[in-house]
Design a protein around this motif. Structure first.
Motif, PDB file in Angstrom:
ATOM      1  N   GLU A  56      44.835  44.164  36.999  1.00  0.00           N
ATOM      2  CA  GLU A  56      45.986  43.658  36.242  1.00  0.00           C
ATOM      3  C   GLU A  56      45.710  42.261  35.698  1.00  0.00           C
ATOM      4  O   GLU A  56      46.066  41.941  34.560  1.00  0.00           O
ATOM      5  CB  GLU A  56      47.229  43.656  37.129  1.00  0.00           C
ATOM      6  N   TYR A  57      45.082  41.429  36.519  1.00  0.00           N
ATOM      7  CA  TYR A  57      44.734  40.086  36.059  1.00  0.00           C
ATOM      8  C   TYR A  57      43.781  40.155  34.863  1.00  0.00           C
ATOM      9  O   TYR A  57      43.977  39.453  33.864  1.00  0.00           O
ATOM     10  CB  TYR A  57      44.092  39.284  37.179  1.00  0.00           C
ATOM     11  N   CYS A  58      42.767  41.008  34.959  1.00  0.00           N
ATOM     12  CA  CYS A  58      41.803  41.143  33.858  1.00  0.00           C
ATOM     13  C   CYS A  58      42.483  41.649  32.593  1.00  0.00           C
ATOM     14  O   CYS A  58      42.163  41.197  31.480  1.00  0.00           O
ATOM     15  CB  CYS A  58      40.668  42.089  34.261  1.00  0.00           C
ATOM     16  N   HIS A  59      43.423  42.573  32.755  1.00  0.00           N
ATOM     17  CA  HIS A  59      44.129  43.112  31.595  1.00  0.00           C
ATOM     18  C   HIS A  59      44.960  42.031  30.909  1.00  0.00           C
ATOM     19  O   HIS A  59      44.994  41.940  29.672  1.00  0.00           O
ATOM     20  CB  HIS A  59      45.014  44.282  32.022  1.00  0.00           C
ATOM     21  N   ILE A  60      45.633  41.209  31.710  1.00  0.00           N
ATOM     22  CA  ILE A  60      46.468  40.142  31.150  1.00  0.00           C
ATOM     23  C   ILE A  60      45.610  39.034  30.525  1.00  0.00           C
ATOM     24  O   ILE A  60      45.896  38.544  29.429  1.00  0.00           O
ATOM     25  CB  ILE A  60      47.383  39.550  32.239  1.00  0.00           C
ATOM     26  N   ALA A  61      44.548  38.659  31.231  1.00  0.00           N
ATOM     27  CA  ALA A  61      43.736  37.524  30.771  1.00  0.00           C
ATOM     28  C   ALA A  61      42.776  37.886  29.654  1.00  0.00           C
ATOM     29  O   ALA A  61      42.543  37.080  28.739  1.00  0.00           O
ATOM     30  CB  ALA A  61      42.946  36.947  31.960  1.00  0.00           C
ATOM     31  N   PHE A  62      42.214  39.102  29.684  1.00  0.00           N
ATOM     32  CA  PHE A  62      41.146  39.441  28.736  1.00  0.00           C
ATOM     33  C   PHE A  62      41.406  40.696  27.917  1.00  0.00           C
ATOM     34  O   PHE A  62      40.588  41.068  27.084  1.00  0.00           O
ATOM     35  CB  PHE A  62      39.819  39.617  29.497  1.00  0.00           C
ATOM     36  N   GLY A  63      42.521  41.376  28.183  1.00  0.00           N
ATOM     37  CA  GLY A  63      42.869  42.543  27.370  1.00  0.00           C
ATOM     38  C   GLY A  63      42.186  43.831  27.781  1.00  0.00           C
ATOM     39  O   GLY A  63      42.207  44.804  27.028  1.00  0.00           O
ATOM     40  N   THR A  64      41.564  43.884  28.941  1.00  0.00           N
ATOM     41  CA  THR A  64      40.932  45.110  29.419  1.00  0.00           C
ATOM     42  C   THR A  64      40.937  45.146  30.943  1.00  0.00           C
ATOM     43  O   THR A  64      40.865  44.104  31.589  1.00  0.00           O
ATOM     44  CB  THR A  64      39.479  45.224  28.913  1.00  0.00           C
ATOM     45  N   ARG A  65      41.026  46.355  31.492  1.00  0.00           N
ATOM     46  CA  ARG A  65      40.998  46.531  32.938  1.00  0.00           C
ATOM     47  C   ARG A  65      39.586  46.868  33.431  1.00  0.00           C
ATOM     48  O   ARG A  65      39.354  46.957  34.630  1.00  0.00           O
ATOM     49  CB  ARG A  65      41.953  47.661  33.343  1.00  0.00           C
ATOM     50  N   HIS A  66      38.657  47.084  32.515  1.00  0.00           N
ATOM     51  CA  HIS A  66      37.310  47.517  32.877  1.00  0.00           C
ATOM     52  C   HIS A  66      36.394  46.295  33.052  1.00  0.00           C
ATOM     53  O   HIS A  66      36.163  45.536  32.104  1.00  0.00           O
ATOM     54  CB  HIS A  66      36.747  48.450  31.819  1.00  0.00           C
ATOM     55  N   LEU A  67      35.855  46.135  34.249  1.00  0.00           N
ATOM     56  CA  LEU A  67      34.989  44.992  34.531  1.00  0.00           C
ATOM     57  C   LEU A  67      33.720  45.028  33.677  1.00  0.00           C
ATOM     58  O   LEU A  67      33.186  43.984  33.308  1.00  0.00           O
ATOM     59  CB  LEU A  67      34.610  44.969  36.011  1.00  0.00           C
ATOM     60  N   ALA A  68      33.230  46.221  33.355  1.00  0.00           N
ATOM     61  CA  ALA A  68      32.000  46.345  32.577  1.00  0.00           C
ATOM     62  C   ALA A  68      32.158  45.819  31.152  1.00  0.00           C
ATOM     63  O   ALA A  68      31.158  45.537  30.484  1.00  0.00           O
ATOM     64  CB  ALA A  68      31.550  47.805  32.544  1.00  0.00           C
ATOM     65  N   ASP A  69      33.394  45.680  30.682  1.00  0.00           N
ATOM     66  CA  ASP A  69      33.631  45.185  29.324  1.00  0.00           C
ATOM     67  C   ASP A  69      33.711  43.655  29.264  1.00  0.00           C
ATOM     68  O   ASP A  69      33.797  43.090  28.173  1.00  0.00           O
ATOM     69  CB  ASP A  69      34.931  45.768  28.764  1.00  0.00           C
ATOM     70  N   LEU A  70      33.695  42.998  30.415  1.00  0.00           N
ATOM     71  CA  LEU A  70      33.860  41.555  30.458  1.00  0.00           C
ATOM     72  C   LEU A  70      32.524  40.849  30.294  1.00  0.00           C
ATOM     73  O   LEU A  70      31.474  41.361  30.676  1.00  0.00           O
ATOM     74  CB  LEU A  70      34.508  41.127  31.775  1.00  0.00           C
TER      75      LEU A  70
END
Length: 209
Positions: free
Chosen positions: A137-151
């Motif tokens: 949820e944090y990744c989705h809010i902060a970076f727009g994706t829930r997938h760690l591989a996309d970061l």
């Protein structure tokens, strides 16, 4: 009509067409068009010197070590990039292109390795499903994706920092809650309060019994 020019006049006319330094000026109306020829830049077609060959071989080895690919496969990519069949054909003029290509490849593999290590740390620190969902949820809010591989690497580092702060806060709250203390830790933390409770309990027992 006789157009022949003899003697001094003939030499003057010749100078109009033959000069040691030729400069072409073409007049078009009032505009002057200067025609210039750029200087020829020769390329260095010498073969690589031993130090340059050593540097390229070292980079190929580093790329092979970090990517688990065979060295000859990496060399094939380098050859295709600069248009040669072997290192024996690489010239001094092509050296910098080959060097930059290998360095870019090495940097890309290092970035990928760092991202994998960061993802491993994030997953290791969130074995509980609820904690992992909070991370997503944090990744989705902060970076727009829930997938760690996309970061990216910096985004994964930021996520790891957030997770560590969250877990530290939870540990602080848990350590200050009496209900989570062991009996001996409870006695050490509240000696006066527990003494009063025991005294009152003893007096009540004496009165009742």
């Amino acid at each position: 009509m006789n157009n022949d020019i003899h003697g001094r006049d003939n030499r003057a006319a010749g100078r109009d067409f033959h000069e040691g330094n030729i400069q072409v000026d073409q007049l078009i109306g009032r505009d002057v068009l200067n025609i210039t020829i750029p200087a020829f830049q020769a390329t260095d077609s010498r073969l690589l010197v031993p130090a340059q060959r050593k540097q390229l071989n070292q980079l190929v080895k580093e790329v092979a070590d970090i990517s688990s690919e065979e060295g000859f496969v990496i060399w094939q990519r380098v050859h295709a990039e600069i248009g040669v069949k072997s290192i024996e054909e690489i010239t001094v003029n092509q050296y910098q292109t080959a060097l930059n290509y290998l360095q870019t490849m090495l940097d890309r593999h290092r970035e990928s390795g760092a991202c994998k290590a960061l993802m491993h740390q994030l997953l290791k620190k969130t074995p509980d499903n609820n904690d992992r969902q909070k991370l997503y949820e944090y990744c989705h809010i902060a970076f727009g994706t829930r997938h760690l591989a996309d970061l990216t690497k910096s985004q994964l580092q930021q996520s790891l920092g957030w997770l560590c702060n969250e877990q530290n806060e939870v540990e602080k709250v848990a350590s200050t809650t009496p209900g989570h203390l062991a009996p001996m830790d409870l006695i050490r933390a509240y000696p006066k309060e527990l003494s009063c409770i025991f005294i009152i309990g003893g007096l009540l027992g004496a009165v009742l019994f």
